[in-house]
Design an enzyme around this catalytic site. Sequence first.
Site, PDB file in Angstrom:
ATOM      1  N   GLY A 147      20.009 -22.872 -29.346  1.00 14.50           N
ATOM      2  CA  GLY A 147      21.338 -22.371 -29.703  1.00 14.50           C
ATOM      3  C   GLY A 147      22.436 -23.390 -29.501  1.00 14.50           C
ATOM      4  O   GLY A 147      22.162 -24.591 -29.402  1.00 14.50           O
ATOM      5  N   HIS A 181      21.300 -29.468 -35.777  1.00 17.05           N
ATOM      6  CA  HIS A 181      20.436 -28.322 -36.065  1.00 17.05           C
ATOM      7  C   HIS A 181      20.504 -27.971 -37.552  1.00 17.05           C
ATOM      8  O   HIS A 181      19.491 -27.657 -38.180  1.00 17.05           O
ATOM      9  CB  HIS A 181      20.884 -27.099 -35.260  1.00 17.05           C
ATOM     10  CG  HIS A 181      20.840 -27.272 -33.774  1.00 17.05           C
ATOM     11  ND1 HIS A 181      21.970 -27.382 -33.007  1.00 17.05           N
ATOM     12  CD2 HIS A 181      19.793 -27.345 -32.912  1.00 17.05           C
ATOM     13  CE1 HIS A 181      21.635 -27.501 -31.734  1.00 17.05           C
ATOM     14  NE2 HIS A 181      20.319 -27.497 -31.646  1.00 17.05           N
TER      15      HIS A 181
HETATM   16  P1  AMP Z   1      17.978 -28.041 -28.878  1.00 15.98           P
HETATM   17  O1  AMP Z   1      18.698 -26.816 -29.377  1.00 15.98           O
HETATM   18  O2  AMP Z   1      18.851 -29.011 -28.180  1.00 15.98           O
HETATM   19  O3  AMP Z   1      16.713 -27.704 -28.139  1.00 15.98           O
HETATM   20  O4  AMP Z   1      17.489 -28.805 -30.184  1.00 15.98           O
HETATM   21  C1  AMP Z   1      16.762 -28.165 -31.186  1.00 15.98           C
HETATM   22  C2  AMP Z   1      16.290 -29.208 -32.165  1.00 15.98           C
HETATM   23  O5  AMP Z   1      17.412 -29.878 -32.725  1.00 15.98           O
HETATM   24  C3  AMP Z   1      15.412 -30.286 -31.511  1.00 15.98           C
HETATM   25  O6  AMP Z   1      14.325 -30.576 -32.363  1.00 15.98           O
HETATM   26  C4  AMP Z   1      16.372 -31.448 -31.395  1.00 15.98           C
HETATM   27  O7  AMP Z   1      15.721 -32.704 -31.409  1.00 15.98           O
HETATM   28  C5  AMP Z   1      17.213 -31.276 -32.640  1.00 15.98           C
HETATM   29  N1  AMP Z   1      18.494 -31.991 -32.529  1.00 15.98           N
HETATM   30  C6  AMP Z   1      19.358 -31.936 -31.490  1.00 15.98           C
HETATM   31  N2  AMP Z   1      20.400 -32.775 -31.711  1.00 15.98           N
HETATM   32  C7  AMP Z   1      20.168 -33.382 -32.902  1.00 15.98           C
HETATM   33  C8  AMP Z   1      20.873 -34.359 -33.687  1.00 15.98           C
HETATM   34  N3  AMP Z   1      22.015 -34.895 -33.277  1.00 15.98           N
HETATM   35  N4  AMP Z   1      20.322 -34.743 -34.856  1.00 15.98           N
HETATM   36  C9  AMP Z   1      19.152 -34.223 -35.280  1.00 15.98           C
HETATM   37  N5  AMP Z   1      18.448 -33.293 -34.599  1.00 15.98           N
HETATM   38  C10 AMP Z   1      18.943 -32.873 -33.429  1.00 15.98           C
END
Ligand code: AMP
Length: 270
Positions: free
Chosen positions: A27, A33
Amino acid sequence: MKLLEQITDLNKAINKEKKLGYVPTMGNLHMGHEALIKKSQKECPKTIVTIFINPTQFNNKKDYKNYPRSLNQDLKILKKLKVDYVYLPTVNQVFNEQLPKILLNKSQKILCAKFRNGHFEGVLDVLNRFVKLISPKSIFMGEKDYQQFFLVKNFIEKNHKTKVYSCKTIRDSNMIALSSRNNLLNKASLNTLGLISNELLNLKKKIYQDTRQSKKLIQALKKDLVKKYKIRIEYMECRNIVNMSPNIHARSFKLFIAYYLSKVRLIDNF
Ligand code: AMP
């Protein structure tokens, strides 16, 4: 967009879906995302997003408590993107079933795994549970968390029929990698984060010119960054992106860093 809160609702909604694209998140959604969701929508006929802040992957209770939460705003974003299914399970639902403990081997205990005891074991366990429930055809994950992507891809593709794909890191105009944790930083720290990101990108370019100099160049900049920006660096090292070994070649390496800025732990790779 179908909002699913119970396992029974999830099963009913997706039991005929054979080619689901899946984007797992915790989230507090941002453009990083969104990029993953758009890629899934391009590659797959239907897309499911989960929002679940997994307590077992936080090695620090305070970090779990302080993790930014913004469910209403997240749902607005997902609706605008026309995501097909959003699953919002409770902790009890996810951990209902007793499963064997997942352990990392010695060679996997590098970078974040060395400093966050049990973190990736928690990530692999929760994704294993979600993949069992959802049986997606593909999962989309960010390169921002490259070590996570690497471990998940190896584990999930070995144990399930699902394929795991990565997407490039989305950055703002100051080279800051978008991250939910950036919301915990004030304006001055965000400014510092931009400066550090640019310094690291330049270092990556220098190492690319001559990988044999990597250790020396890293040592020098590490010292500089600590002094200039008052940060605490956990690790800063180059790794081969094919097997994560420290033996690097110009075409297939990344510079990985984890550090504390204003008490917030940040990770990035270039
Ligand atoms: P999180 O909600 O932080 O667990 O992230 C969910 C997904 O979004 C994970 O696969 C992260 O690697 C990806 N993600 C987070 N930040 C970025 C970003 N700046 N660029 C691309 N993907 C991202």
